[in-house]
Design a protein around this motif. Structure first.
Motif, PDB file in Angstrom:
ATOM      1  N   ALA A 227      37.579  42.753  44.891  1.00 38.55           N
ATOM      2  CA  ALA A 227      37.222  41.837  45.974  1.00 38.55           C
ATOM      3  C   ALA A 227      36.103  42.368  46.854  1.00 38.55           C
ATOM      4  O   ALA A 227      35.352  41.595  47.442  1.00 38.55           O
ATOM      5  CB  ALA A 227      38.449  41.530  46.819  1.00 38.55           C
TER       6      ALA A 227
ATOM      7  N   THR B  28      42.183  36.449  38.715  1.00 42.65           N
ATOM      8  CA  THR B  28      41.230  36.307  39.818  1.00 42.65           C
ATOM      9  C   THR B  28      41.095  34.827  40.163  1.00 42.65           C
ATOM     10  O   THR B  28      40.394  34.091  39.492  1.00 42.65           O
ATOM     11  CB  THR B  28      39.856  36.890  39.434  1.00 42.65           C
ATOM     12  OG1 THR B  28      39.408  36.268  38.221  1.00 42.65           O
ATOM     13  CG2 THR B  28      39.961  38.381  39.200  1.00 42.65           C
TER      14      THR B  28
ATOM     15  N   SER C 144      40.179  33.588  43.338  1.00 42.96           N
ATOM     16  CA  SER C 144      39.028  33.357  44.208  1.00 42.96           C
ATOM     17  C   SER C 144      37.778  33.916  43.539  1.00 42.96           C
ATOM     18  O   SER C 144      37.794  34.310  42.371  1.00 42.96           O
ATOM     19  CB  SER C 144      39.255  34.005  45.576  1.00 42.96           C
ATOM     20  OG  SER C 144      39.209  35.419  45.471  1.00 42.96           O
TER      21      SER C 144
ATOM     22  N   SER D 163      34.520  36.694  43.537  1.00 37.92           N
ATOM     23  CA  SER D 163      34.042  37.977  44.026  1.00 37.92           C
ATOM     24  C   SER D 163      32.553  37.821  44.339  1.00 37.92           C
ATOM     25  O   SER D 163      32.159  36.923  45.065  1.00 37.92           O
ATOM     26  CB  SER D 163      34.304  39.065  42.984  1.00 37.92           C
ATOM     27  OG  SER D 163      33.869  40.322  43.450  1.00 37.92           O
TER      28      SER D 163
ATOM     29  N   ASP E  56      42.776  40.308  43.003  1.00 36.31           N
ATOM     30  CA  ASP E  56      42.290  39.413  44.050  1.00 36.31           C
ATOM     31  C   ASP E  56      42.729  39.890  45.448  1.00 36.31           C
ATOM     32  O   ASP E  56      43.523  40.825  45.594  1.00 36.31           O
ATOM     33  CB  ASP E  56      42.765  37.986  43.792  1.00 36.31           C
ATOM     34  CG  ASP E  56      41.717  36.953  44.179  1.00 36.31           C
ATOM     35  OD1 ASP E  56      40.984  37.194  45.164  1.00 36.31           O
ATOM     36  OD2 ASP E  56      41.619  35.923  43.508  1.00 36.31           O
ATOM     37  N   ARG E  57      42.232  39.201  46.452  1.00 40.46           N
ATOM     38  CA  ARG E  57      42.518  39.542  47.846  1.00 40.46           C
ATOM     39  C   ARG E  57      43.975  39.246  48.183  1.00 40.46           C
ATOM     40  O   ARG E  57      44.556  38.272  47.681  1.00 40.46           O
ATOM     41  CB  ARG E  57      41.606  38.747  48.772  1.00 40.46           C
ATOM     42  CG  ARG E  57      40.130  39.040  48.588  1.00 40.46           C
ATOM     43  CD  ARG E  57      39.271  38.023  49.339  1.00 40.46           C
ATOM     44  NE  ARG E  57      37.848  38.344  49.196  1.00 40.46           N
ATOM     45  CZ  ARG E  57      37.110  37.994  48.154  1.00 40.46           C
ATOM     46  NH1 ARG E  57      37.658  37.299  47.149  1.00 40.46           N
ATOM     47  NH2 ARG E  57      35.827  38.318  48.099  1.00 40.46           N
TER      48      ARG E  57
ATOM     49  N   VAL F  80      44.740  35.655  49.127  1.00 40.14           N
ATOM     50  CA  VAL F  80      44.765  34.689  48.028  1.00 40.14           C
ATOM     51  C   VAL F  80      46.150  34.640  47.399  1.00 40.14           C
ATOM     52  O   VAL F  80      46.708  33.562  47.161  1.00 40.14           O
ATOM     53  CB  VAL F  80      43.692  35.031  46.977  1.00 40.14           C
ATOM     54  CG1 VAL F  80      43.844  34.154  45.738  1.00 40.14           C
ATOM     55  CG2 VAL F  80      42.304  34.874  47.581  1.00 40.14           C
TER      56      VAL F  80
END
Length: 634
Positions: free
Chosen positions: A297, A485, A487, A489, A516-517, A520
């Motif tokens: 991220a 993933t 979202s 990057s 991912d973050r 998220v």
């Protein structure tokens, strides 16, 4: 003239329904289920000449020719060979347990013969050939004729005619590339580009596939790759090192050809079947699982102690056992250092993993030179034990040389002494070490989600690439793609959320890094979060239910009495994917939870049922372009 005993004109007898050849003993190698037959070609160049074999599948010639031979700085064993003897057919049974991978109990059956050939100097080359129910494996053996003798070349070559479909990756040191569909094996005008890395997939004829790779790299072995710069139809094995020491006797790694239907290829464990058994007696400390990972991220991040804490919190919240502390941890600041980070992880019930630079290739990211010498490794690993670190990720290796292969083995063996699991990045492909050294949890060697950080190429190619990897790279061993993933990057992804949710099931890796973050994952629907929290990363069984490289794939993996089924659409068009369930041994009444594409691709449709459909238990799932689905069947 032709020598009588070498008149091996495919005397395949009952194995392929052909009449026996008069006066010639059966000398082919026949798989126990009799689907695969290996037969030596006739020698038509006088007393000495070339040696090769062909492979028949279900009575028809599948692989036209495999040329054999090798040479040292003192001897040549190619083009000058005379048949001496062949051993009796010997049954082979591989039966062993795996802590990780596509199957916990691996069983395979084969038949072995050893062919001996004499060169013009009177020295012997042994070729051991095994025909398994799912492929062919062979290796060379030779005795040294001088103390300073070393292997300089191998003459193994696979005949793959033009027009045959193939999915092959151009050779690079990190094995990070695509496997594009091609019917032309040659890149014209680019002789240096006609180098190909393992594994390579070929459709020999309609619905009959072959995956080429190698297995059981031991200390003193270098790796190899394929080259067809001289002939578009002939993929020749080329050694990375041209000086491989022999000692008194020398055995090559196994050359492995997995052959059969796509399900035969995908489900095969042939790479580990022919590899050495585990060298680790106590394996109770080796535990597969998911891990949070900060790098993706932020394209860095580990230097920030406060930010890193968020990923320990994420792992704790999601009930993932691990969190990876990536590069530059020796420069950590913003309120804490590595010791503080490890302490915080333990307080949250999370087991930390730690990144290292191999210090053999790209020397940029720190820490450097901590693992290269045996005494330094021992010191570092002892410190990690005291600190409370459970595994290491070692990155940026330098190719497939003997020194690199020995270094991989050094790391695996020494890490096992200190109960440390290992993940290799910027590294070679798995070649069976996951059986010999069960603390090897994963290997990158893939163009994975990390590349969303580097450029925009993956954005448009990810769906087809993801639908190709289960038939190519992931067949040979664990693959640290870092899936899931949702979202974006540095560069966007256009696969759907359901496609991304399917990837941790479709891609096998004993350490499954979730990149991912935290925000998220926290924002996902509750049922999706629950799915990711309990998803296994090592499996009791694996089955390919449907698919074709680059188009679609439906994979079923079992843990205990629960089947996890996932499918993805590799195309840019909506697609209805059939999910056949008849071979999973399911009861009519069972709980099924589906996660499917939402209308916008950024959401999920969740459905539950307590029964399976009639009509042969085939479920039709409609996927968006680049979409996917997951089903959990209990």
């Amino acid at each position: 003239m032709k020598t009588g005993v070498l008149k091996w004109v495919w005397c395949l007898g009952l194995a392929v329904g052909l009449p026996s050849c008069s006066g010639v003993e059966e000398q082919e190698v026949v798989s126990p289920d009799r689907h695969l037959v290996v037969g030596m070609t006739e020698l038509d160049k006088g007393e000495y000449g070339d040696v090769s074999f062909a492979v028949y599948y279900n009575g028809e010639r599948a692989l036209p020719l495999v040329r054999l031979g090798m040479e040292t700085n003192r001897q040549k064993y190619a083009g000058n060979l005379k048949f001496k003897s062949v051993s009796e057919a010997k049954p082979i049974t591989d039966d062993y347990r795996m802590l990780t991978g596509k199957r916990s109990h691996c069983v395979n059956h084969g038949t072995e013969r050893v062919y001996s050939f004499e060169n013009e100097d009177g020295n012997i080359l042994d070729v051991t050939i095994r025909a398994y129910d799912d492929g062919v494996a062979f290796k060379y053996g030779v005795k040294s004729v001088a103390p300073e003798e070393f292997v300089v070349d191998e003459h193994t070559a696979y005949d793959v005619p033009q027009g045959v479909k193939r999915w092959m990756q151009q050779y690079t040191l990190g094995y990070e590339g695509f496997y594009p569909l091609s019917t032309n094996g040659r890149l014209e005008g680019q002789p240096d580009a006609n180098l190909w890395g393992y594994p390579g997939l070929v459709e020999l004829r309609d619905s009959v596939f072959m995956l080429m790779t190698e297995a059981n790299i031991r200390r003193g072995h270098g790796g190899s790759f394929l080259c067809n710069a001289d002939s578009a139809d002939l993929y020749r094995v080329r050694l990375f090192d041209k000086q491989q020491p022999m000692g008194e006797t020398w055995e090559s790694p196994w050359r492995v050809l997995i052959i059969g239907t796509l399900s035969d290829v995908v489900e095969s464990t042939l790479v580990t079947d022919v590899s050495d058994p585990s060298t680790v007696e106590d394996t109770s400390w080796i535990k597969s699982g998911s891990a949070s990972w900060i790098y993706w991220a932020y394209n860095h991040g580990t230097r920030d102690y406060q930010l890193l804490k968020e990923y320990f919190d994420l792992a704790a919240e999601m009930k993932w056992p691990y969190s990876l502390i990536d590069w530059e941890w020796d420069q950590m600041g913003n309120g804490g250092n590595l010791e503080d980070a490890v302490k915080y992880a333990h307080e949250r019930g999370v087991k930390p993993l730690l990144w290292y630079n191999s210090s053999t290739n790209w020397l940029g990211p720190t820490p450097l030179y901590r693992l290269n010498k045996p005494e330094d490794r021992a010191k570092e690993f002892e410190w990690l034990n005291k600190l409370g670190v459970f595994g290491i990720k070692v990155d940026f290796f330098l190719g497939d040389s003997i020194s690199s292969m020995d270094y991989y083995i050094d790391l695996l063996e020494d890490a096992a002494k200190y109960n440390l699991m290992v993940n290799f990045h910027g590294a070679t492909i798995p070649r069976g070490w996951q059986r010999t050294y069960p603390n090897l949890m994963s290997v990158e060697a893939v163009y994975g989600a990390e590349w969303y950080n580097n450029n925009g190429v993956l954005t448009n190619q990810a769906a087809a690439h993801n639908a190709t990897l289960p038939f190519t790279r992931n067949v040979v061993g664990p693959m640290d793609y870092t899936p899931g993933t949702f979202s974006d990057s540095q560069h966007p992804h256009i696969t759907t959320y359901a496609h991304e949710l399917a990837l941790p099931v479709i891609f096998e890796s004993a350490l499954q890094h979730m990149p991912d973050r935290p925000s998220v994952y926290y924002g996902l629907p509750e049922q999706v979060k629950q799915f990711l929290s309990v998803l296994p990363t090592a499996w009791d069984d694996t089955k390919l239910l449907a698919g074709y490289p680059g188009t679609e794939v439906v994979m079923a993996r079992r843990k205990g009495d629960v089947w996890y089924i996932a499918g993805i659409n590799g195309t840019d068009e909506p697609r209805v994917i059939g999910v056949p369930l008849e071979n999973l041994g399911l009861e009519k009444s069972c709980k099924v939870t589906w996660f499917k594409d939402g209308s916008d691709g950024k959401s999920f449709v969740t459905e539950e049922s307590v029964s399976l459909p009639e009509n042969g238990k085939v479920v039709q799932v409609t996927c968006l372009p680049r979409g996917g689905f997951v089903a959990v069947v209990k």
